[in-house]
Design a protein around this motif. Structure first.
Motif, PDB file in Angstrom:
ATOM      1  N   ILE A 132       0.864  -1.182   0.000  1.00 38.53           N
ATOM      2  CA  ILE A 132       0.000   0.000   0.000  1.00 38.53           C
ATOM      3  C   ILE A 132       0.902   1.233   0.000  1.00 38.53           C
ATOM      4  O   ILE A 132       1.670   1.458   0.942  1.00 38.53           O
ATOM      5  CB  ILE A 132      -0.941   0.018   1.214  1.00 38.53           C
ATOM      6  CG1 ILE A 132      -1.848  -1.219   1.192  1.00 38.53           C
ATOM      7  CG2 ILE A 132      -1.779   1.295   1.222  1.00 38.53           C
ATOM      8  CD1 ILE A 132      -2.742  -1.353   2.393  1.00 38.53           C
ATOM      9  N   LEU A 133       0.836   1.993  -1.071  1.00 40.47           N
ATOM     10  CA  LEU A 133       1.690   3.168  -1.202  1.00 40.47           C
ATOM     11  C   LEU A 133       1.263   4.270  -0.247  1.00 40.47           C
ATOM     12  O   LEU A 133       0.077   4.561  -0.118  1.00 40.47           O
ATOM     13  CB  LEU A 133       1.652   3.692  -2.636  1.00 40.47           C
ATOM     14  CG  LEU A 133       2.182   2.762  -3.734  1.00 40.47           C
ATOM     15  CD1 LEU A 133       2.068   3.451  -5.086  1.00 40.47           C
ATOM     16  CD2 LEU A 133       3.623   2.353  -3.458  1.00 40.47           C
ATOM     17  N   LYS A 134       2.234   4.863   0.407  1.00 36.32           N
ATOM     18  CA  LYS A 134       1.993   5.999   1.306  1.00 36.32           C
ATOM     19  C   LYS A 134       2.882   7.133   0.825  1.00 36.32           C
ATOM     20  O   LYS A 134       4.091   7.121   1.043  1.00 36.32           O
ATOM     21  CB  LYS A 134       2.323   5.612   2.748  1.00 36.32           C
ATOM     22  CG  LYS A 134       1.482   4.447   3.256  1.00 36.32           C
ATOM     23  CD  LYS A 134       1.968   3.950   4.601  1.00 36.32           C
ATOM     24  CE  LYS A 134       1.180   2.725   5.032  1.00 36.32           C
ATOM     25  NZ  LYS A 134       1.733   2.106   6.265  1.00 36.32           N
ATOM     26  N   GLU A 135       2.271   8.091   0.154  1.00 35.71           N
ATOM     27  CA  GLU A 135       3.044   9.124  -0.540  1.00 35.71           C
ATOM     28  C   GLU A 135       3.901   9.962   0.396  1.00 35.71           C
ATOM     29  O   GLU A 135       4.957  10.468  -0.008  1.00 35.71           O
ATOM     30  CB  GLU A 135       2.105   9.997  -1.367  1.00 35.71           C
ATOM     31  CG  GLU A 135       1.461   9.205  -2.517  1.00 35.71           C
ATOM     32  CD  GLU A 135       0.548  10.051  -3.379  1.00 35.71           C
ATOM     33  OE1 GLU A 135       0.311  11.210  -3.007  1.00 35.71           O
ATOM     34  OE2 GLU A 135       0.090   9.537  -4.411  1.00 35.71           O
ATOM     35  N   GLU A 152      -4.116   3.605  -0.507  1.00 37.72           N
ATOM     36  CA  GLU A 152      -5.358   3.108   0.099  1.00 37.72           C
ATOM     37  C   GLU A 152      -6.580   3.645  -0.636  1.00 37.72           C
ATOM     38  O   GLU A 152      -7.574   2.918  -0.847  1.00 37.72           O
ATOM     39  CB  GLU A 152      -5.426   3.479   1.581  1.00 37.72           C
ATOM     40  CG  GLU A 152      -6.703   2.951   2.235  1.00 37.72           C
ATOM     41  CD  GLU A 152      -6.824   3.265   3.709  1.00 37.72           C
ATOM     42  OE1 GLU A 152      -7.925   3.048   4.267  1.00 37.72           O
ATOM     43  OE2 GLU A 152      -5.830   3.737   4.313  1.00 37.72           O
ATOM     44  N   ALA A 153      -6.543   4.911  -1.042  1.00 31.23           N
ATOM     45  CA  ALA A 153      -7.686   5.495  -1.758  1.00 31.23           C
ATOM     46  C   ALA A 153      -7.944   4.755  -3.072  1.00 31.23           C
ATOM     47  O   ALA A 153      -9.095   4.509  -3.449  1.00 31.23           O
ATOM     48  CB  ALA A 153      -7.428   6.976  -2.034  1.00 31.23           C
ATOM     49  N   LYS A 181     -10.675  -3.738   5.941  1.00 29.93           N
ATOM     50  CA  LYS A 181      -9.770  -3.144   6.924  1.00 29.93           C
ATOM     51  C   LYS A 181      -8.332  -3.508   6.552  1.00 29.93           C
ATOM     52  O   LYS A 181      -8.079  -4.550   5.949  1.00 29.93           O
ATOM     53  CB  LYS A 181     -10.102  -3.586   8.351  1.00 29.93           C
ATOM     54  CG  LYS A 181      -9.859  -5.045   8.670  1.00 29.93           C
ATOM     55  CD  LYS A 181     -10.207  -5.311  10.144  1.00 29.93           C
ATOM     56  CE  LYS A 181     -10.046  -6.791  10.500  1.00 29.93           C
ATOM     57  NZ  LYS A 181     -10.403  -7.063  11.906  1.00 29.93           N
ATOM     58  N   ILE A 182      -7.423  -2.621   6.912  1.00 26.31           N
ATOM     59  CA  ILE A 182      -6.010  -2.811   6.603  1.00 26.31           C
ATOM     60  C   ILE A 182      -5.287  -3.225   7.878  1.00 26.31           C
ATOM     61  O   ILE A 182      -5.461  -2.611   8.942  1.00 26.31           O
ATOM     62  CB  ILE A 182      -5.398  -1.530   6.032  1.00 26.31           C
ATOM     63  CG1 ILE A 182      -6.011  -1.228   4.663  1.00 26.31           C
ATOM     64  CG2 ILE A 182      -3.875  -1.659   5.920  1.00 26.31           C
ATOM     65  CD1 ILE A 182      -5.572   0.104   4.071  1.00 26.31           C
ATOM     66  N   ILE A 183      -4.503  -4.274   7.763  1.00 24.82           N
ATOM     67  CA  ILE A 183      -3.742  -4.790   8.895  1.00 24.82           C
ATOM     68  C   ILE A 183      -2.261  -4.704   8.543  1.00 24.82           C
ATOM     69  O   ILE A 183      -1.808  -5.309   7.561  1.00 24.82           O
ATOM     70  CB  ILE A 183      -4.139  -6.247   9.208  1.00 24.82           C
ATOM     71  CG1 ILE A 183      -5.640  -6.327   9.513  1.00 24.82           C
ATOM     72  CG2 ILE A 183      -3.312  -6.805  10.360  1.00 24.82           C
ATOM     73  CD1 ILE A 183      -6.196  -7.720   9.503  1.00 24.82           C
ATOM     74  N   ILE A 231      -4.986  -6.555   3.372  1.00 26.16           N
ATOM     75  CA  ILE A 231      -6.299  -5.921   3.237  1.00 26.16           C
ATOM     76  C   ILE A 231      -7.323  -7.037   3.372  1.00 26.16           C
ATOM     77  O   ILE A 231      -7.364  -7.956   2.552  1.00 26.16           O
ATOM     78  CB  ILE A 231      -6.468  -5.226   1.874  1.00 26.16           C
ATOM     79  CG1 ILE A 231      -5.340  -4.233   1.626  1.00 26.16           C
ATOM     80  CG2 ILE A 231      -7.830  -4.527   1.811  1.00 26.16           C
ATOM     81  CD1 ILE A 231      -5.340  -3.650   0.226  1.00 26.16           C
ATOM     82  N   GLU A 232      -8.126  -6.975   4.422  1.00 23.62           N
ATOM     83  CA  GLU A 232      -9.171  -7.969   4.649  1.00 23.62           C
ATOM     84  C   GLU A 232     -10.472  -7.392   4.107  1.00 23.62           C
ATOM     85  O   GLU A 232     -11.004  -6.427   4.653  1.00 23.62           O
ATOM     86  CB  GLU A 232      -9.278  -8.276   6.143  1.00 23.62           C
ATOM     87  CG  GLU A 232     -10.060  -9.522   6.462  1.00 23.62           C
ATOM     88  CD  GLU A 232     -10.053  -9.815   7.956  1.00 23.62           C
ATOM     89  OE1 GLU A 232      -9.453 -10.821   8.355  1.00 23.62           O
ATOM     90  OE2 GLU A 232     -10.648  -9.018   8.717  1.00 23.62           O
TER      91      GLU A 232
END
Length: 346
Positions: free
Chosen positions: A281-284, A312-313, A328-330, A339-340
């Motif tokens: 999951i990219l986090k800019e 995430e978006a 939800k993200i774990i 990602i569940e």
């Protein structure tokens, strides 16, 4: 010729471009170390070895290693902190030692990236990087522009490349599996059956089933991939095409799912069913230990699979379009997260 005075910022900018221009040398030096098994040689000599000792272990008896060439490669890798060098207490030749980084280059370790280094250096995987600008101008997939087919097609036709690919994927699966098992303990307890879609040779699903023996595990991948998979207790290997259909199950675990979310939804029950997505999951603005690598991996996907990494978006939009509005993200101790995702009622 007019003399140009450069201020500190411009000099720094020039240095940065020089660094980018020849950054491939880091990878080629690293690849040489893996091919020559330098980390293994140092490890087998008690964790410290002189240059001459390393060279003697590289020798196959038929050729004499060029110790000067070896010294130049080691000098760069020491500067990059892959290895360290220390003078011995007795005043002899300097000793090279392993670091936390070079321990990931040991071939026979459970925690190794050596097979992935060898895979990424294969000419078939290096060539698509030269097609990026053409892809921007024309669209299309870099790998297909290069070879006229997908990477999986080459793997299905060439047993040696297929083994190299499977070994590369399996090595990352080992420590990602460990991270999943430690970071997602509650998630597996309520599952009766689990299909690993695109599970390769079954390393992940076998470890899940070993830890949670109540789960009926299925390793699902292309026929030429599962044909290489060893037998595991509690795991069935099924060959097929995920884009057509997926075996019915309580839950699905998957590493790349965008095109098959609707097939995933069909394969799981509406109540209590879930898809466990293992993805970057990219986090800019992220500053975590793996956050920068995520953006590198996005271009690796561009080069090799025509896939992509997402924020995430972006994931939220994709999941909603596939019938999974709730998720939800774990976070787990790995490059990837979980990602569940839960299927919508309709």
């Amino acid at each position: 010729m007019e003399r140009i005075e450069l201020d500190e910022a411009m000099l720094q900018g020039q240095a940065e471009i020089w660094r980018f221009l020849y950054s491939f040398t880091d990878f080629m030096g690293l690849t040489s170390a893996v091919e020559l098994r330098i980390a293994d040689i140092i490890h087998s000599n008690g964790g410290a070895a002189t240059l001459s000792k390393i060279a003697s272990c590289i020798s196959d008896g038929l050729t004499s290693p060029d110790i000067t060439a070896l010294a130049r490669i080691m000098r760069l890798l020491v500067r990059r902190k892959i290895f360290t060098i220390h003078p011995p207490s007795d005043g002899g030749d300097p000793l090279y030692n392993l670091t936390h980084s070079s321990r990931w280059l040991l071939h026979d370790s459970e925690q190794t990236l050596a097979p992935l280094v060898l895979l990424e250096n294969h000419p078939w995987l290096m060539a698509p990087w030269h097609y990026f600008s053409q892809c921007v101008k024309e669209g299309g997939a870099a790998f297909k522009k290069t070879h006229g087919c997908e990477m999986w097609d080459l793997a299905s036709r060439d047993p040696d490349f297929n083994k190299l690919f499977n070994d590369g994927m399996a090595c990352t699966s080992k420590f990602i599996t460990s991270a999943i098992l430690s970071g997602y303990k509650q998630g597996f307890k309520s599952i009766g059956s689990l299909v690993d879609v695109g599970g390769g040779t079954g390393g992940l699903i076998s470890e899940i089933v070993k830890t949670y023996p109540h789960i009926k595990g299925v390793n699902f991948d292309l026929p030429h991939v599962v044909s290489m998979a060893p037998a595991y207790n509690g795991v069935s290997h099924i060959g097929g095409d995920m884009f057509h259909a997926i075996p019915n199950t309580d839950a699905i675990i998957i590493k790349e799912c965008i095109k098959i979310l609707r097939n995933c939804k069909k394969a799981i029950p509406r109540e209590n069913g879930k898809v466990i997505i293992v993805e970057i999951i990219l986090k800019e603005d992220g500053s975590g230990v793996f956050d920068d690598i995520g953006f590198v991996m996005d271009l690796v996907m561009f080069a090799h699979t025509n896939g992509k990494e997402r924020t995430e978006a972006e994931w939220k939009k994709i999941l909603e379009g596939g019938g999974f509005s709730h998720y939800k993200i774990i976070n787990i101790p790995a490059l990837v997260s979980i990602i569940e995702a839960y299927p919508d009622a309709q």
